[in-house]
Design an enzyme around this catalytic site. Structure first.
Site, PDB file in Angstrom:
ATOM      1  N   CYS A  82       0.913  -1.316   0.211  1.00  0.00           N
ATOM      2  CA  CYS A  82       0.029   0.242  -0.088  1.00  0.00           C
ATOM      3  C   CYS A  82       0.764   1.331  -0.101  1.00  0.00           C
ATOM      4  O   CYS A  82       0.661   2.388  -0.174  1.00  0.00           O
ATOM      5  CB  CYS A  82      -0.906  -0.376   1.463  1.00  0.00           C
ATOM      6  SG  CYS A  82      -2.120  -1.360   1.215  1.00  0.00           S
TER       7      CYS A  82
ATOM      8  N   HIS B 110      -4.266   6.469   1.996  1.00  0.00           N
ATOM      9  CA  HIS B 110      -4.127   5.332   1.277  1.00  0.00           C
ATOM     10  C   HIS B 110      -6.030   4.738   1.924  1.00  0.00           C
ATOM     11  O   HIS B 110      -6.301   5.323   2.742  1.00  0.00           O
ATOM     12  CB  HIS B 110      -3.756   4.338   2.100  1.00  0.00           C
ATOM     13  CG  HIS B 110      -3.226   3.067   1.295  1.00  0.00           C
ATOM     14  ND1 HIS B 110      -3.810   2.356   0.018  1.00  0.00           N
ATOM     15  CD2 HIS B 110      -3.722   2.383   2.524  1.00  0.00           C
ATOM     16  CE1 HIS B 110      -3.482   1.685  -0.176  1.00  0.00           C
ATOM     17  NE2 HIS B 110      -4.247   0.815   1.476  1.00  0.00           N
TER      18      HIS B 110
ATOM     19  N   ASN C 162      -9.744  -0.806  -1.760  1.00  0.00           N
ATOM     20  CA  ASN C 162      -7.964  -0.877  -1.552  1.00  0.00           C
ATOM     21  C   ASN C 162      -7.733  -1.389  -2.078  1.00  0.00           C
ATOM     22  O   ASN C 162      -7.420  -2.691  -2.871  1.00  0.00           O
ATOM     23  CB  ASN C 162      -7.686  -1.976  -0.497  1.00  0.00           C
ATOM     24  CG  ASN C 162      -6.540  -1.352   0.239  1.00  0.00           C
ATOM     25  OD1 ASN C 162      -5.650  -1.250  -0.614  1.00  0.00           O
ATOM     26  ND2 ASN C 162      -6.207  -1.836   1.611  1.00  0.00           N
TER      27      ASN C 162
HETATM   28  O1  UT7 Z   1      -3.625  -2.539   3.291  1.00  0.00           O
HETATM   29  C1  UT7 Z   1      -3.616  -2.166   3.688  1.00  0.00           C
HETATM   30  C2  UT7 Z   1      -3.615  -2.077   5.105  1.00  0.00           C
HETATM   31  N1  UT7 Z   1      -4.792  -2.691   5.422  1.00  0.00           N
HETATM   32  C3  UT7 Z   1      -5.612  -2.272   6.581  1.00  0.00           C
HETATM   33  O2  UT7 Z   1      -5.502  -0.960   7.259  1.00  0.00           O
HETATM   34  C4  UT7 Z   1      -6.975  -2.921   7.053  1.00  0.00           C
HETATM   35  C5  UT7 Z   1      -6.974  -2.720   8.760  1.00  0.00           C
HETATM   36  N2  UT7 Z   1      -7.786  -3.517   9.385  1.00  0.00           N
HETATM   37  C6  UT7 Z   1      -9.157  -2.873   9.007  1.00  0.00           C
HETATM   38  O3  UT7 Z   1      -9.985  -2.611   8.067  1.00  0.00           O
HETATM   39  C7  UT7 Z   1     -10.616  -4.187   9.611  1.00  0.00           C
HETATM   40  O4  UT7 Z   1     -10.266  -4.868  11.052  1.00  0.00           O
HETATM   41  C8  UT7 Z   1     -11.160  -4.604   9.630  1.00  0.00           C
HETATM   42  C9  UT7 Z   1     -11.867  -4.142   7.713  1.00  0.00           C
HETATM   43  C10 UT7 Z   1     -10.480  -5.896   8.160  1.00  0.00           C
HETATM   44  C11 UT7 Z   1     -11.788  -5.849   9.833  1.00  0.00           C
HETATM   45  O5  UT7 Z   1     -13.201  -5.505  10.845  1.00  0.00           O
HETATM   46  P1  UT7 Z   1     -12.839  -5.468  12.431  1.00  0.00           P
HETATM   47  O6  UT7 Z   1     -13.696  -4.383  12.546  1.00  0.00           O
HETATM   48  O7  UT7 Z   1     -11.370  -5.404  13.088  1.00  0.00           O
HETATM   49  O8  UT7 Z   1     -13.196  -7.219  12.100  1.00  0.00           O
HETATM   50  P2  UT7 Z   1     -13.082  -8.622  13.184  1.00  0.00           P
HETATM   51  O9  UT7 Z   1     -12.080  -9.215  11.989  1.00  0.00           O
HETATM   52  O10 UT7 Z   1     -12.990  -8.311  14.628  1.00  0.00           O
HETATM   53  O11 UT7 Z   1     -14.443  -9.300  12.503  1.00  0.00           O
HETATM   54  C12 UT7 Z   1     -15.093  -8.958  13.850  1.00  0.00           C
HETATM   55  C13 UT7 Z   1     -16.689 -10.405  13.194  1.00  0.00           C
HETATM   56  C14 UT7 Z   1     -15.783 -11.268  12.746  1.00  0.00           C
HETATM   57  O12 UT7 Z   1     -17.058 -12.566  13.915  1.00  0.00           O
HETATM   58  P3  UT7 Z   1     -17.128 -12.792  15.434  1.00  0.00           P
HETATM   59  O13 UT7 Z   1     -15.273 -13.305  15.704  1.00  0.00           O
HETATM   60  O14 UT7 Z   1     -17.129 -11.212  15.811  1.00  0.00           O
HETATM   61  O15 UT7 Z   1     -18.157 -13.298  15.547  1.00  0.00           O
HETATM   62  C15 UT7 Z   1     -15.663 -11.720  12.260  1.00  0.00           C
HETATM   63  O16 UT7 Z   1     -15.448 -13.260  12.026  1.00  0.00           O
HETATM   64  O17 UT7 Z   1     -17.388  -9.710  11.471  1.00  0.00           O
HETATM   65  C16 UT7 Z   1     -16.528 -11.314  11.485  1.00  0.00           C
HETATM   66  N3  UT7 Z   1     -16.268 -11.109  10.214  1.00  0.00           N
HETATM   67  C17 UT7 Z   1     -17.562 -11.071   8.572  1.00  0.00           C
HETATM   68  N4  UT7 Z   1     -18.456 -11.063   8.935  1.00  0.00           N
HETATM   69  C18 UT7 Z   1     -19.448 -10.629   7.935  1.00  0.00           C
HETATM   70  C19 UT7 Z   1     -15.343 -10.471   9.126  1.00  0.00           C
HETATM   71  N5  UT7 Z   1     -15.243 -10.955   7.918  1.00  0.00           N
HETATM   72  C20 UT7 Z   1     -16.346 -10.368   7.165  1.00  0.00           C
HETATM   73  C21 UT7 Z   1     -17.166 -10.282   6.008  1.00  0.00           C
HETATM   74  N6  UT7 Z   1     -18.235 -10.391   6.290  1.00  0.00           N
HETATM   75  N7  UT7 Z   1     -16.653  -9.835   5.515  1.00  0.00           N
END
Ligand code: UT7
Length: 334
Positions: A115, A261, A291
């Site tokens: 990125c 970004h 992204n």
């Molecule tokens: O490009 C390089 C830089 N990248 C970034 O900067 C990305 C940084 N991180 C993020 O943007 C966020 O952490 C994400 C968007 C990737 C994820 O958001 P989050 O709020 O951190 O969610 P999480 O990973 O903690 O997941 C929360 C819940 C989980 O379920 P449980 O364990 O709470 O039951 C996941 O399994 O959401 C679930 N989940 C989804 N549900 C529906 C994960 N992905 C999905 C999905 N649809 N696509």
């Protein structure tokens, strides 16, 4: 003799196919609401698998940037190609781009940095122009993520976030003290976060770079510790923006536009809040493209320019954070 470097032309290209969150919900357990709430993304562009590769996206973006600079491909002295999704493991996509543009003999650097690739590329281009090595450099950020994403529920945390596209800039020589040029840049890396966002296979660390068992286990797909990456991004991005401004004795009040970004709209809202920048001084387009990694900064900068949100004389800061970890910022006057 030292020179300055300015952006003389910008170009962009995205594949035609729009993939909405609703489309993704047809193939994996996800929802439009989850994706919008967590990331801000509404849709992204994906190549039609097998029909377009990475450099196919880069070529039209590059041609547009070269034409906007009032140049011909033959005027380009050097190519810098930033991508994490090259057409082939080797050679890098830069040589293919040079071939397609018909500029045989022109050097092609391929850089990674994910990125932050375009920001690293801007710093490189600026240095290579400043020391007199080249007069015009073509810098491209291009990504075809979609063929490399796990589109099943197993990969949903990653695959809903990424889109395909390309952006390009021509950097041209100007006077060292010209008002309109790259004023400062700063890039960083911290390998402590290397495994927090990575694609572990194919791997030359292994006895065989990829086995059937690796494929079955899905080790060829990217993985991410999302919250760790998020926390580092919201720390590093404001830090490096302040630092490049301070290096020029400028403050946030002098900034006309931040081009961050586009990894997550929530990250950018938090960065803007930490920097106390109002929404009209931050341009986001993740809603439409997701992204696009190395392509993001030029896609976003060009869109802001085309919409009239930035123009000649404006002070702009491009800032990125991503896999590596790598991060950086470039301060320029358009
Ligand atoms: O490009 C390089 C830089 N990248 C970034 O900067 C990305 C940084 N991180 C993020 O943007 C966020 O952490 C994400 C968007 C990737 C994820 O958001 P989050 O709020 O951190 O969610 P999480 O990973 O903690 O997941 C929360 C819940 C989980 O379920 P449980 O364990 O709470 O039951 C996941 O399994 O959401 C679930 N989940 C989804 N549900 C529906 C994960 N992905 C999905 C999905 N649809 N696509």
């Amino acid at each position: 003799m030292s020179y300055g470097a300015r952006i003389a032309g910008l170009g962009s290209y995205v594949p035609e196919t729009v993939v909405t969150n609703h489309d993704l919900a047809q193939v994996m357990d996800t929802s439009h609401e989850w994706i919008v709430e967590r990331s801000g993304i509404e849709e992204r562009r994906w190549v039609k698998g097998g029909e377009q590769g990475n450099y196919d996206l880069a070529v039209p973006a590059a041609r547009e940037a070269i034409a906007e600079a009032g140049l011909e491909p033959e005027d380009i002295g050097c190519i810098i190609y930033a991508t994490l999704s090259p057409d082939h493991y080797f050679p890098g996509s830069g040589v293919f781009l040079g071939r397609e543009l018909g500029i045989i003999g022109v050097p092609a650097y391929d850089i990674r940095q994910q990125c932050s690739g375009f920001v690293y590329g801007l710093e490189m281009a600026q240095a290579l122009i400043a020391n007199g090595q080249y007069e015009h450099i073509l810098l491209v950020g291009s990504e075809t993520h979609s063929p490399g994403l796990d589109k099943s529920t197993r990969g949903r945390t990653i695959s809903v976030l990424f889109g395909d596209g390309a952006g390009a800039a021509v950097l041209s020589r100007t006077q060292a003290d010209a008002p309109n040029r790259i004023l400062a840049s700063e890039v960083h890396a911290d390998g402590g976060g290397a495994e927090d966002l990575w694609m572990p296979y194919p791997s030359f660390r292994q006895p065989e770079i990829m086995t059937h068992a690796d494929l079955d286990a899905g080790r060829q797909y990217p993985t991410m510790e999302g919250q760790k990456v998020f926390k580092n991004a919201v720390k590093r991005m404001p830090e490096v923006v302040r630092s490049v401004l301070e290096s020029q004795q400028l403050g946030l009040e002098d900034l006309d536009m931040l081009i961050p970004h586009q990894a997550n709209l929530r990250i950018n809202e938090m960065v803007a809040k930490l920097l106390r920048l109002p929404p009209e001084k931050v341009h986001n387009n993740i809603q439409k493209y997701g992204n696009t990694t190395a392509a993001t900064i030029p896609l976003c900068l060009k869109e802001a320019r085309d919409l009239g949100r930035v123009g000649p004389g404006d002070l702009v800061c491009c800032v990125a954070f991503g896999a590596g970890f790598t991060w950086g910022a470039v301060l320029l006057r358009l």
